[in-house]
Design a protein around this motif. Sequence first.
Motif, PDB file in Angstrom:
ATOM      1  N   TRP A  22      -0.018   7.358  -3.377  1.00 17.53           N
ATOM      2  CA  TRP A  22      -0.101   6.068  -2.688  1.00 17.53           C
ATOM      3  C   TRP A  22       1.260   5.659  -2.127  1.00 17.53           C
ATOM      4  N   ARG A  25       2.205   7.501   1.023  1.00 21.34           N
ATOM      5  CA  ARG A  25       1.405   7.030   2.158  1.00 21.34           C
ATOM      6  C   ARG A  25       1.833   5.643   2.595  1.00 21.34           C
ATOM      7  N   ARG A  26       2.114   4.779   1.644  1.00 24.40           N
ATOM      8  CA  ARG A  26       2.492   3.406   1.990  1.00 24.40           C
ATOM      9  C   ARG A  26       3.801   3.388   2.781  1.00 24.40           C
ATOM     10  N   LEU A  30       2.376   2.305   6.247  1.00 20.98           N
ATOM     11  CA  LEU A  30       2.397   0.849   6.285  1.00 20.98           C
ATOM     12  C   LEU A  30       3.780   0.273   6.584  1.00 20.98           C
ATOM     13  N   SER A  58       7.516  -1.234  -7.292  1.00 26.77           N
ATOM     14  CA  SER A  58       6.528  -0.780  -6.314  1.00 26.77           C
ATOM     15  C   SER A  58       7.058   0.336  -5.431  1.00 26.77           C
ATOM     16  N   TRP A 173       4.749  -6.012   2.192  1.00 27.15           N
ATOM     17  CA  TRP A 173       4.731  -4.767   1.428  1.00 27.15           C
ATOM     18  C   TRP A 173       3.944  -4.927   0.129  1.00 27.15           C
ATOM     19  N   THR A 176      -0.231  -5.927   0.709  1.00 27.02           N
ATOM     20  CA  THR A 176      -1.157  -5.084   1.459  1.00 27.02           C
ATOM     21  C   THR A 176      -1.601  -3.884   0.633  1.00 27.02           C
ATOM     22  N   ARG A 177      -2.891  -3.598   0.711  1.00 30.14           N
ATOM     23  CA  ARG A 177      -3.494  -2.514  -0.072  1.00 30.14           C
ATOM     24  C   ARG A 177      -4.061  -1.435   0.851  1.00 30.14           C
ATOM     25  N   LEU A 178      -3.856  -0.185   0.448  1.00 33.64           N
ATOM     26  CA  LEU A 178      -4.548   0.935   1.073  1.00 33.64           C
ATOM     27  C   LEU A 178      -6.030   0.877   0.711  1.00 33.64           C
ATOM     28  N   GLU A 181      -6.506   1.976  -2.772  1.00 36.38           N
ATOM     29  CA  GLU A 181      -6.130   0.990  -3.781  1.00 36.38           C
ATOM     30  C   GLU A 181      -7.250  -0.033  -3.974  1.00 36.38           C
TER      31      GLU A 181
END
Length: 422
Positions: A22, A25-26, A30, A58, A173, A176-178, A181
Motif C-alpha cells: 500500500w 502505491r500511495r 496518490l 504512515s 495524505w 485518502t484511502r486506496l 484499504e
Amino acid sequence: MTATLQQVPLPLREQAAVRDGWLSRRVAELLPGFMDEAGIDLWVVVGREYHEDPVLPSLLPATWLSARRRTVLLLHRTATGVAPAAVARYPVGDFASVWHPADDDPAHTPEAAQWAAVRRTVDRARPTRIGIDVSATFAHADGLSHTDHEQLLAALGPWADRVVPAEALAVRWLETRLPEEIAALHGMNALVHRTVDEAFSRSVITPGTTTAADVAWWVRQRFHDLGVDPWFQPTVDVQRRGLPGPTEDAVVQRGDLLHCDVGLRTLGLTTDTQRNAYVLADGETAAPAGLVAAHAVGNRMQDLVTAAMQPGRTGDEVLAAARAGAAAEGIDGDVYSHPVGVHGHGAGPAIGMWDAQDGVPGAGSARLHADTTWALELCVRVPVPEWDGQVVRMALEQGVALTAEGVDYLDGRQTGLITVPG
C-alpha cells in the motif's frame, strides 16, 4: 487481494507485506497529485524516537514500529513522480538513503552531520516550496517539534525562506484511502460487528450478574485474543426505565438498553463503532416498540447526514444541512462525525462535535474529498411510551466510505436492536 483483506486479522508477516505494498502505491499514485494540489515540491517529515510526527508512521515500512533516533524523510516532487529519500542512520524501506558517512565532515557531530546531509539533498533538489508539518488546526499535521523546527530551519540556510506549512498535504495524505484499504476496512468493520454481536449475547451476559464494565473488558480481551489492538478502552453503558441517563456503573438487568463504543486497529488502520442492544424482560420476545422506533429515528438521522456528505462541501455545510433536515422532521439529535483511517479521530473535516453543533472552527471549514472513510457518529433523543415517556439517548456510530459514487456503509449498518435473551 480484496477477498483476503476482508478476512482480517491477517498474520503479522502478511500484514507487513500488505502495508508495504500500500505504501509504495500511495507514494507513487496518490502523493504526486496531493503535492501538486498543495503547491509543495519538497515535503520534509521529521520525527525522533518516542516523539514521532503523527504523519511519520504512515510513511515508514511495516517493520519500523517507530522512528529510530532522528528520522528525516524527504519527498521530492519531480517531473515524473515523487522521489522518496531518507536521512537516517538505517535504511528506511523504499526511501533511498542520502546520508553517506564518507561525505561527513570529521569535525561534525553525528547530529550536525545528519542536518548537513539534509542541506546537501535540498541543494540538489532546489525546491520552490518546502512543506513542513505545522498546523494550528489539525494535530495530525502539527508534528514537527520545536527543536527539530529550529534545527531544520538553521540547516536549510537560504532555503528556509521557502518553507511553508504542509497542513493541506498532510491531511490529504492521511485521509485518502486506496480501494484496497477500503476493502480492508469492510473486513475490519465486519470483525467489530461480529465481536459486538458476541458481546451482546448470553454467552457473555448473564442478567443480574454481569456488569457493563465486564462486557467492555470482554471486548478488549477479545480483541487481544484475535490479534488486533483497541485504540481506546471499550465502553458499555446502560439505560433503564426509571434510571436517569446512561451509566457505565451498573449490573445488566432484564429490560435494559445497552450501548457500546469500540474501536480496533490493524493493518495501520482503525475503526470506530457504536451499537445498541436490548435485554429481553420476562415474557418478552422482542424489544418494546418505542425503543425500536427510537433506533429507527437514529437510522433516519444517519440518512440525513449521508445525503449531505458530498465531496466539495465543508464539514460545517454538511452539519448544517443534516441539522436542518432533522429539524424539519422533528428529530432531536446531535451530529459529531469524523474521519477515521490512520487515526481513530482522523485528519480531515469535522462534521460537528458533541459540544459544537453550530459549526467547528477550523476543522469544520475543511472540505470533504472522495475516497475517504468516516465514523458516521450521532445521537437522537426520543421519548419511549413503554418507559412512561422517558427520553432515551440512542447513539449510533458506523464506518462509512465516501467515494465518487456516494456513501457506502462498511459491512452494513445496524438497522435494528440486537436482542439479548433474558
